[in-house]
Design a protein around this motif. Structure first.
Motif, PDB file in Angstrom:
ATOM      1  N   TRP A   1       0.844  -1.203   0.000  1.00 28.66           N
ATOM      2  CA  TRP A   1       0.000   0.000   0.000  1.00 28.66           C
ATOM      3  C   TRP A   1       0.876   1.249   0.000  1.00 28.66           C
ATOM      4  CZ3 TRP A   1      -4.704   1.587  -0.892  1.00 28.66           C
ATOM      5  CH2 TRP A   1      -5.123   2.829  -0.412  1.00 28.66           C
ATOM      6  N   ALA A   2       0.512   2.218  -0.838  1.00 32.22           N
ATOM      7  CA  ALA A   2       1.160   3.530  -0.845  1.00 32.22           C
ATOM      8  C   ALA A   2       0.062   4.582  -0.933  1.00 32.22           C
ATOM      9  CB  ALA A   2       2.109   3.665  -2.027  1.00 32.22           C
ATOM     10  N   LYS A   3       0.164   5.609  -0.130  1.00 29.87           N
ATOM     11  CA  LYS A   3      -0.837   6.672  -0.102  1.00 29.87           C
ATOM     12  C   LYS A   3      -0.486   7.744  -1.123  1.00 29.87           C
ATOM     13  CE  LYS A   3      -3.429   9.095   3.360  1.00 29.87           C
ATOM     14  NZ  LYS A   3      -4.553   8.432   3.842  1.00 29.87           N
ATOM     15  N   CYS A   4      -1.522   8.242  -1.812  1.00 39.83           N
ATOM     16  CA  CYS A   4      -1.316   9.387  -2.705  1.00 39.83           C
ATOM     17  C   CYS A   4      -0.945  10.596  -1.846  1.00 39.83           C
ATOM     18  CB  CYS A   4      -2.584   9.701  -3.497  1.00 39.83           C
ATOM     19  SG  CYS A   4      -2.968   8.499  -4.784  1.00 39.83           S
ATOM     20  N   ASP A   5      -0.116  11.445  -2.371  1.00 39.78           N
ATOM     21  CA  ASP A   5       0.363  12.614  -1.647  1.00 39.78           C
ATOM     22  C   ASP A   5      -0.776  13.488  -1.122  1.00 39.78           C
ATOM     23  OD1 ASP A   5       0.040  12.895  -4.509  1.00 39.78           O
ATOM     24  OD2 ASP A   5       0.673  14.964  -4.283  1.00 39.78           O
ATOM     25  N   GLY A   6      -0.881  13.570   0.184  1.00 38.98           N
ATOM     26  CA  GLY A   6      -1.837  14.472   0.816  1.00 38.98           C
ATOM     27  C   GLY A   6      -3.302  14.179   0.558  1.00 38.98           C
ATOM     28  N   LYS A   7      -3.630  12.987   0.131  1.00 39.01           N
ATOM     29  CA  LYS A   7      -5.019  12.651  -0.170  1.00 39.01           C
ATOM     30  C   LYS A   7      -5.419  11.413   0.623  1.00 39.01           C
ATOM     31  CE  LYS A   7      -4.636  14.369  -4.860  1.00 39.01           C
ATOM     32  NZ  LYS A   7      -4.007  14.020  -6.080  1.00 39.01           N
ATOM     33  N   PHE A   8      -6.718  11.159   0.651  1.00 41.16           N
ATOM     34  CA  PHE A   8      -7.210   9.937   1.281  1.00 41.16           C
ATOM     35  C   PHE A   8      -7.019   8.742   0.359  1.00 41.16           C
ATOM     36  CE2 PHE A   8      -9.790  13.198   3.446  1.00 41.16           C
ATOM     37  CZ  PHE A   8      -9.384  12.943   4.736  1.00 41.16           C
ATOM     38  N   ASP A   9      -6.774   9.002  -0.918  1.00 36.63           N
ATOM     39  CA  ASP A   9      -6.646   7.947  -1.910  1.00 36.63           C
ATOM     40  C   ASP A   9      -5.279   7.284  -1.816  1.00 36.63           C
ATOM     41  OD1 ASP A   9      -9.112   8.864  -2.697  1.00 36.63           O
ATOM     42  OD2 ASP A   9      -8.354   9.984  -4.409  1.00 36.63           O
ATOM     43  N   GLY A  10      -5.182   6.102  -2.408  1.00 30.53           N
ATOM     44  CA  GLY A  10      -3.914   5.386  -2.417  1.00 30.53           C
ATOM     45  C   GLY A  10      -3.923   4.277  -3.433  1.00 30.53           C
ATOM     46  N   VAL A  11      -2.810   3.548  -3.475  1.00 29.86           N
ATOM     47  CA  VAL A  11      -2.670   2.458  -4.438  1.00 29.86           C
ATOM     48  C   VAL A  11      -2.150   1.206  -3.753  1.00 29.86           C
ATOM     49  CG1 VAL A  11      -2.176   4.066  -6.337  1.00 29.86           C
ATOM     50  CG2 VAL A  11      -0.285   3.001  -5.124  1.00 29.86           C
TER      51      VAL A  11
ATOM     52  N   GLN B   1       6.725  -5.322 -15.002  1.00 29.21           N
ATOM     53  CA  GLN B   1       5.709  -4.296 -14.812  1.00 29.21           C
ATOM     54  C   GLN B   1       5.453  -4.091 -13.321  1.00 29.21           C
ATOM     55  OE1 GLN B   1       2.447  -5.964 -17.241  1.00 29.21           O
ATOM     56  NE2 GLN B   1       2.769  -4.230 -18.624  1.00 29.21           N
ATOM     57  N   LEU B   2       5.012  -2.881 -13.003  1.00 26.98           N
ATOM     58  CA  LEU B   2       4.506  -2.577 -11.676  1.00 26.98           C
ATOM     59  C   LEU B   2       2.996  -2.495 -11.831  1.00 26.98           C
ATOM     60  CD1 LEU B   2       5.490  -1.803  -8.756  1.00 26.98           C
ATOM     61  CD2 LEU B   2       5.069   0.564  -9.434  1.00 26.98           C
ATOM     62  N   TYR B   3       2.278  -3.479 -11.290  1.00 24.64           N
ATOM     63  CA  TYR B   3       0.818  -3.484 -11.352  1.00 24.64           C
ATOM     64  C   TYR B   3       0.283  -2.567 -10.268  1.00 24.64           C
ATOM     65  CZ  TYR B   3       0.778  -7.397 -14.567  1.00 24.64           C
ATOM     66  OH  TYR B   3       0.944  -8.191 -15.676  1.00 24.64           O
ATOM     67  N   ILE B   4      -0.704  -1.767 -10.617  1.00 26.35           N
ATOM     68  CA  ILE B   4      -1.252  -0.794  -9.671  1.00 26.35           C
ATOM     69  C   ILE B   4      -2.773  -0.861  -9.658  1.00 26.35           C
ATOM     70  CG2 ILE B   4      -1.485   1.675  -9.154  1.00 26.35           C
ATOM     71  CD1 ILE B   4       1.309   2.049 -10.367  1.00 26.35           C
ATOM     72  N   ARG B   5      -3.318  -0.882  -8.447  1.00 21.88           N
ATOM     73  CA  ARG B   5      -4.766  -0.761  -8.234  1.00 21.88           C
ATOM     74  C   ARG B   5      -4.962   0.528  -7.458  1.00 21.88           C
ATOM     75  NH1 ARG B   5      -6.426  -5.117  -4.624  1.00 21.88           N
ATOM     76  NH2 ARG B   5      -5.619  -3.719  -3.060  1.00 21.88           N
ATOM     77  N   LEU B   6      -5.497   1.554  -8.120  1.00 21.22           N
ATOM     78  CA  LEU B   6      -5.712   2.856  -7.495  1.00 21.22           C
ATOM     79  C   LEU B   6      -7.109   2.874  -6.881  1.00 21.22           C
ATOM     80  CD1 LEU B   6      -4.615   6.247  -8.801  1.00 21.22           C
ATOM     81  CD2 LEU B   6      -6.924   6.012  -7.973  1.00 21.22           C
ATOM     82  N   LYS B   7      -7.172   3.255  -5.628  1.00 24.31           N
ATOM     83  CA  LYS B   7      -8.444   3.336  -4.900  1.00 24.31           C
ATOM     84  C   LYS B   7      -8.722   4.805  -4.604  1.00 24.31           C
ATOM     85  CE  LYS B   7     -10.600   1.828  -0.589  1.00 24.31           C
ATOM     86  NZ  LYS B   7     -10.388   1.115   0.670  1.00 24.31           N
ATOM     87  N   SER B   8      -9.861   5.303  -5.112  1.00 24.59           N
ATOM     88  CA  SER B   8     -10.156   6.724  -4.990  1.00 24.59           C
ATOM     89  C   SER B   8     -11.551   6.974  -4.446  1.00 24.59           C
ATOM     90  CB  SER B   8     -10.036   7.384  -6.370  1.00 24.59           C
ATOM     91  OG  SER B   8     -10.576   8.678  -6.344  1.00 24.59           O
ATOM     92  N   SER B   9     -11.638   7.935  -3.556  1.00 27.84           N
ATOM     93  CA  SER B   9     -12.938   8.399  -3.078  1.00 27.84           C
ATOM     94  C   SER B   9     -13.333   9.686  -3.802  1.00 27.84           C
ATOM     95  CB  SER B   9     -12.890   8.632  -1.570  1.00 27.84           C
ATOM     96  OG  SER B   9     -11.894   9.591  -1.267  1.00 27.84           O
TER      97      SER B   9
ATOM     98  N   SER C   1     -17.445   0.648  -6.364  1.00 26.61           N
ATOM     99  CA  SER C   1     -17.960  -0.099  -5.237  1.00 26.61           C
ATOM    100  C   SER C   1     -18.389   0.931  -4.202  1.00 26.61           C
ATOM    101  CB  SER C   1     -16.881  -1.017  -4.673  1.00 26.61           C
ATOM    102  OG  SER C   1     -17.337  -1.625  -3.493  1.00 26.61           O
ATOM    103  N   ASP C   2     -19.686   1.104  -4.047  1.00 28.21           N
ATOM    104  CA  ASP C   2     -20.229   2.153  -3.183  1.00 28.21           C
ATOM    105  C   ASP C   2     -19.695   3.509  -3.639  1.00 28.21           C
ATOM    106  OD1 ASP C   2     -21.740   0.339  -1.653  1.00 28.21           O
ATOM    107  OD2 ASP C   2     -19.992  -0.122  -0.428  1.00 28.21           O
ATOM    108  N   SER C   3     -19.000   4.222  -2.766  1.00 27.49           N
ATOM    109  CA  SER C   3     -18.498   5.548  -3.136  1.00 27.49           C
ATOM    110  C   SER C   3     -17.018   5.514  -3.532  1.00 27.49           C
ATOM    111  CB  SER C   3     -18.691   6.506  -1.964  1.00 27.49           C
ATOM    112  OG  SER C   3     -17.943   6.051  -0.856  1.00 27.49           O
ATOM    113  N   VAL C   4     -16.477   4.323  -3.775  1.00 27.77           N
ATOM    114  CA  VAL C   4     -15.062   4.167  -4.101  1.00 27.77           C
ATOM    115  C   VAL C   4     -14.910   3.736  -5.556  1.00 27.77           C
ATOM    116  CG1 VAL C   4     -12.953   2.905  -3.532  1.00 27.77           C
ATOM    117  CG2 VAL C   4     -14.521   3.567  -1.718  1.00 27.77           C
ATOM    118  N   VAL C   5     -13.916   4.307  -6.230  1.00 25.62           N
ATOM    119  CA  VAL C   5     -13.598   3.943  -7.610  1.00 25.62           C
ATOM    120  C   VAL C   5     -12.235   3.245  -7.616  1.00 25.62           C
ATOM    121  CG1 VAL C   5     -13.087   4.824  -9.923  1.00 25.62           C
ATOM    122  CG2 VAL C   5     -14.895   5.879  -8.566  1.00 25.62           C
TER     123      VAL C   5
END
Length: 188
Positions: A59-69, A86-94, A122-126
């Protein structure tokens, strides 16, 4: 140094017997080299016959946001020693979709982006799923210092840090796998 290579070869042997892994839950804590090493898997793709080496998902958090990958390394090594990392990434965003289409590091080096799934809700998350292609040189550079990546999209951007121990341990395992494939190729 000899102990590290023995550990790397042990992980490859164990991974060959362990079968398939999934992205599953992201590891919040990186842990020691040994803990990272224990979560690396190696499996053979039944269609391409490639050897697929991958880390756990971290898990890594996006800079200064609630979102992360959630991110993980994966390399497919083919019998002719050709490889694709490759670096596979799943970005989770509110905050909605980012639409990631560019990635680069602090030196300005660019990483081609391959989008697997532009978004799923999924609900309020993309969630967005994509991968960054890594050259051998880019992977080696990530073993020396933490890798800060800027992920840029049509609607938003995210800066993350890929931790150095994850890159280093993955690179050691990849080097050992490539030596093994090369020696098998020479014997045939």
């Amino acid at each position: 140094m000899k102990v590290k290579y023995q550990l790397v070869y042990s992980v490859i042997a164990v991974a060959l017997m362990s079968g398939c892994s999934t992205i599953g839950g992201d590891q919040v804590s990186i842990g020691s080299d040994d803990e990272i090493n224990q979560k690396i898997t190696l499996q053979q793709d039944p269609l391409t016959k490639s050897q697929d080496l991958q880390t756990a998902s971290y898990w890594a958090k996006c800079d200064g946001k609630f979102d992360g990958v959630g991110y993980r390394y994966r390399t497919s090594v083919y019998s002719n020693a050709h490889q694709q990392t490759q670096l596979y990434i799943r970005l989770k965003s509110s905050q909605g979709s980012y639409g990631i289409n560019k990635a680069f590091d602090e030196t300005g080096s660019s990483y081609p982006v391959m989008v697997y799934s532009p978004e799923s809700k999924s609900d309020s998350v993309v969630y967005e799923y994509f991968a960054l292609d890594f050259s051998s040189e880019q992977l080696k550079a990530a073993t020396k210092d933490p890798l800060t990546l800027q992920l840029v999209g049509d609607k938003n951007k995210c800066k993350i840090v890929v931790e150095k121990p994850v890159s280093r341990v993955f690179s050691l395992n990849l080097d050992a796998l490539l030596k093994q494939v090369s020696s098998l190729e020479m014997n045939n």
